[in-house]
Write a protein that holds these residues in place. Structure first.
Motif, PDB file in Angstrom:
ATOM      1  N   ALA A  68      53.238  40.509  55.309  1.00  0.00           N
ATOM      2  CA  ALA A  68      52.202  41.448  54.917  1.00  0.00           C
ATOM      3  C   ALA A  68      51.812  41.274  53.459  1.00  0.00           C
ATOM      4  O   ALA A  68      50.625  41.246  53.111  1.00  0.00           O
ATOM      5  N   VAL A  69      52.810  41.147  52.584  1.00  0.00           N
ATOM      6  CA  VAL A  69      52.513  40.962  51.164  1.00  0.00           C
ATOM      7  C   VAL A  69      51.794  39.633  50.945  1.00  0.00           C
ATOM      8  O   VAL A  69      50.879  39.525  50.116  1.00  0.00           O
ATOM      9  N   ARG A  70      52.200  38.597  51.689  1.00  0.00           N
ATOM     10  CA  ARG A  70      51.563  37.297  51.540  1.00  0.00           C
ATOM     11  C   ARG A  70      50.072  37.373  51.873  1.00  0.00           C
ATOM     12  O   ARG A  70      49.229  36.878  51.123  1.00  0.00           O
ATOM     13  N   TRP A  71      49.736  38.042  52.985  1.00  0.00           N
ATOM     14  CA  TRP A  71      48.328  38.148  53.349  1.00  0.00           C
ATOM     15  C   TRP A  71      47.566  39.033  52.370  1.00  0.00           C
ATOM     16  O   TRP A  71      46.414  38.752  52.023  1.00  0.00           O
ATOM     17  N   SER A  72      48.215  40.098  51.918  1.00  0.00           N
ATOM     18  CA  SER A  72      47.566  40.946  50.916  1.00  0.00           C
ATOM     19  C   SER A  72      47.324  40.163  49.634  1.00  0.00           C
ATOM     20  O   SER A  72      46.261  40.263  49.013  1.00  0.00           O
ATOM     21  N   SER A  73      48.304  39.364  49.223  1.00  0.00           N
ATOM     22  CA  SER A  73      48.163  38.549  48.018  1.00  0.00           C
ATOM     23  C   SER A  73      47.038  37.531  48.167  1.00  0.00           C
ATOM     24  O   SER A  73      46.245  37.316  47.248  1.00  0.00           O
ATOM     25  N   LEU A  74      46.978  36.895  49.328  1.00  0.00           N
ATOM     26  CA  LEU A  74      45.923  35.916  49.566  1.00  0.00           C
ATOM     27  C   LEU A  74      44.551  36.566  49.498  1.00  0.00           C
ATOM     28  O   LEU A  74      43.599  35.992  48.973  1.00  0.00           O
ATOM     29  N   SER A  75      44.454  37.782  50.020  1.00  0.00           N
ATOM     30  CA  SER A  75      43.179  38.497  49.975  1.00  0.00           C
ATOM     31  C   SER A  75      42.749  38.756  48.544  1.00  0.00           C
ATOM     32  O   SER A  75      41.619  38.440  48.141  1.00  0.00           O
ATOM     33  N   VAL A  76      43.651  39.333  47.753  1.00  0.00           N
ATOM     34  CA  VAL A  76      43.300  39.660  46.369  1.00  0.00           C
ATOM     35  C   VAL A  76      43.085  38.390  45.557  1.00  0.00           C
ATOM     36  O   VAL A  76      42.155  38.298  44.747  1.00  0.00           O
ATOM     37  N   LEU A  77      43.943  37.384  45.758  1.00  0.00           N
ATOM     38  CA  LEU A  77      43.801  36.122  45.032  1.00  0.00           C
ATOM     39  C   LEU A  77      42.463  35.469  45.354  1.00  0.00           C
ATOM     40  O   LEU A  77      41.766  34.968  44.460  1.00  0.00           O
ATOM     41  N   GLY A  78      42.102  35.472  46.644  1.00  0.00           N
ATOM     42  CA  GLY A  78      40.829  34.874  47.023  1.00  0.00           C
ATOM     43  C   GLY A  78      39.654  35.581  46.384  1.00  0.00           C
ATOM     44  O   GLY A  78      38.781  34.954  45.762  1.00  0.00           O
ATOM     45  N   ARG A  79      39.647  36.908  46.490  1.00  0.00           N
ATOM     46  CA  ARG A  79      38.530  37.668  45.926  1.00  0.00           C
ATOM     47  C   ARG A  79      38.456  37.509  44.413  1.00  0.00           C
ATOM     48  O   ARG A  79      37.400  37.186  43.859  1.00  0.00           O
ATOM     49  N   GLN A  80      39.590  37.747  43.743  1.00  0.00           N
ATOM     50  CA  GLN A  80      39.581  37.691  42.292  1.00  0.00           C
ATOM     51  C   GLN A  80      39.384  36.267  41.776  1.00  0.00           C
ATOM     52  O   GLN A  80      38.707  36.049  40.773  1.00  0.00           O
ATOM     53  N   GLY A  81      39.982  35.300  42.464  1.00  0.00           N
ATOM     54  CA  GLY A  81      39.825  33.913  42.036  1.00  0.00           C
ATOM     55  C   GLY A  81      38.370  33.472  42.072  1.00  0.00           C
ATOM     56  O   GLY A  81      37.864  32.864  41.114  1.00  0.00           O
ATOM     57  N   PHE A  82      37.682  33.790  43.157  1.00  0.00           N
ATOM     58  CA  PHE A  82      36.270  33.416  43.255  1.00  0.00           C
ATOM     59  C   PHE A  82      35.427  34.170  42.232  1.00  0.00           C
ATOM     60  O   PHE A  82      34.511  33.604  41.619  1.00  0.00           O
ATOM     61  N   GLN A  83      35.725  35.456  42.037  1.00  0.00           N
ATOM     62  CA  GLN A  83      34.964  36.234  41.058  1.00  0.00           C
ATOM     63  C   GLN A  83      35.160  35.702  39.645  1.00  0.00           C
ATOM     64  O   GLN A  83      34.206  35.613  38.856  1.00  0.00           O
TER      65      GLN A  83
END
Length: 491
Positions: A23-38
């Motif tokens: 769960a934490v891994r998927w949550s991290s990927l979500s935030v990393l993806g959004r913030q990384g692209f931004q």
């Protein structure tokens, strides 16, 4: 009516080990993806248009963040937190969110010239003419996201949010490179929000808005307190940016906002990743202090280990990072970035405390803490204003560190975790990062190009930090390695 709309039997005790790591891994990927692209889009756009023009983008971010807060009124948190939900409450909440989005969108368009003048950003008014109506997309995504998170369905949420961010950034980058200027940010936001809203509505199968407004009445008390807490937190987080724009102008606003992104990275990537999982878990553990204490300690150790060393490295490397990534025009950003990086590490480690208060139904306590936090940090910001951008950053950071004893008391009161235990969890990465910082600063004394200093200093920092952690804190090193392996799917 979906079964999960009525009750949820997720057990916190069952949510550990591989399940928690996933769960934490998927949550991290979500935030990393959004913030990384931004961040990628922000860096490219900032380098192309320069600090003066980027001030409008920074001002628009402040306005949109406030609007997103006002959209929800804390009801999404109530949907996740309550063990049982009244029939129709999700649809009624969706109605409230969409109505709020329509009103706020119209208000943003009408007040755009006033906001532009107040924040010292002449280009802001034109951006809000598009971002205002776009709030409907944000409003439509709130409830389906909350219902998926309630069931800890983080994988589909992560996939959707990463896809939206990727497509939005691709459109924004194409626009920026084509000469669209600040409007590249507008296009990116609208595309990303549109993709996320449509996909989440499809995944959750709604909910369909309804007029059973009495159905969300049980959510209103808790949601209202969360909303008030988040509102005060917004003031705490954004007063510095607003004052910088109003008093120091668009260029200073752009430089401060770019440095502030460094603070936001660990808070959003690490803090929000863990806490997006931790909130429903702690909510189901209400009344079981031993379980609350265990989950809180685990989260603190993970956040300290993953936030403190990287942010200390960023603080050391700020001059080289600004020169390489943004260019000479952004040089005043470097010292501000260094200070806010350290503030970001502190904020990330203690980001679990507001979540603990909400999860245990103590939203009133959370509101009182946020009022105190806002008073302390705004006082620091105001005291630092006469000294320019760096003074504002130092005032903000000092205010945050002064709040640490209060946060430790709250953790002890709600979960039984002692200050000694929590500080003991934080000490190993702080000790390791201090030695790493010494190594980097020694490398920075050598006459090398900025990029060479950043690379060589980063290697020395990592070697020293890891070495100190393994030699002086072997138990913390083993525990950290196990957690990293679990998050990577190898545990």
């Amino acid at each position: 009516m979906r079964a999960t709309e009525v009750t949820d039997q997720t057990s916190a005790s069952a949510f550990r080990g591989r399940a928690a790591a996933t769960a934490v891994r998927w949550s991290s990927l979500s935030v990393l993806g959004r913030q990384g692209f931004q961040i990628l889009l922000a860096l490219v756009l900032a380098r192309i248009i320069g600090p003066e023009a980027y001030g409008a983008v920074a001002a628009a971010t402040v306005v949109v963040t406030l609007a997103a807060l006002l959209l929800d009124q804390g009801l999404a948190a109530a949907l996740v937190q309550r063990p049982d939900l009244p029939t129709g409450s999700a649809g009624a909440t969706a109605t409230i969110n969409l109505a709020s989005a329509a009103v706020l969108g119209l208000l943003a368009v009408v007040t755009a010239p006033l906001l532009s003048a107040f924040l010292g950003a002449p280009g802001l008014a034109a951006l809000l003419l598009w971002l205002g109506p776009g709030l409907l997309l944000k409003g439509a995504a709130i409830v389906p996201r909350a219902m998926l998170l309630r069931r800890l369905a983080l994988k589909p949420v992560a996939v959707v949010e990463i896809a939206g961010a990727a497509l939005g950034t691709a459109v924004g980058l194409a626009a920026a490179l084509s000469g669209a200027g600040a409007f590249a940010m507008v296009l990116s936001v609208l595309v990303a929000d549109g993709v996320v809203a449509v996909a989440l509505l499809v995944l959750e199968g709604g909910p369909v808005p309804n007029l059973r407004l009495a159905a969300f009445a049980p959510l209103a008390g808790f949601g209202g307190r969360v909303f008030a807490t988040n509102g005060v937190a917004y003031l705490s987080r954004n007063t510095d940016t607003v004052l910088v724009g109003h008093l120091l102008g668009a260029a200073a606003l752009a430089q401060y906002a770019m440095a502030y992104r460094v603070l936001v990275i660990p808070v959003q990537f690490l803090g929000q990743s863990v806490n997006r999982v931790l909130f429903p878990v702690l909510s189901r553990a209400q009344g079981r202090r031993d379980e609350l204490a265990e989950q809180l300690s685990r989260a603190t150790r993970l956040l300290a280990l993953t936030a403190v060393p990287p942010m200390v490295l960023v603080a050391c490397a700020a001059p080289q990072l600004v020169e390489v990534l943004l260019g000479a025009a952004w040089a005043p950003t470097a010292p501000v970035m260094a200070v806010l990086a350290l503030a970001g590490a502190r904020e990330t480690v203690f980001y679990v405390t507001p979540v603990l208060m909400r999860a245990t139904g103590r939203a009133g306590l959370g509101l009182r803490f946020q009022v105190l936090s806002t008073v302390v940090q705004v006082a620091g910001i105001v005291a630092g204003l006469p000294f320019g951008l760096l003074g504002v950053a130092v005032g903000y950071a000092v205010g945050g560190f002064l709040l640490v004893p209060v946060l430790l008391v709250v953790q002890h009161r709600l979960a039984g975790v002692t200050a000694r235990q929590q500080l003991g969890a934080i000490l190993p990465p702080v000790h390791a990062a201090a030695w790493g910082a010494l190594g980097y600063l020694l490398v920075a004394l050598l006459p090398m190009p900025a990029i060479a200093t950043a690379l060589a200093g980063g290697v020395v920092f990592a070697l020293l930090a890891v070495g100190v952690l393994r030699l002086a804190h072997p138990a913390a090193a083993r525990d950290g390695l196990a957690r990293v392996r679990a998050l990577a799917g190898r545990g």
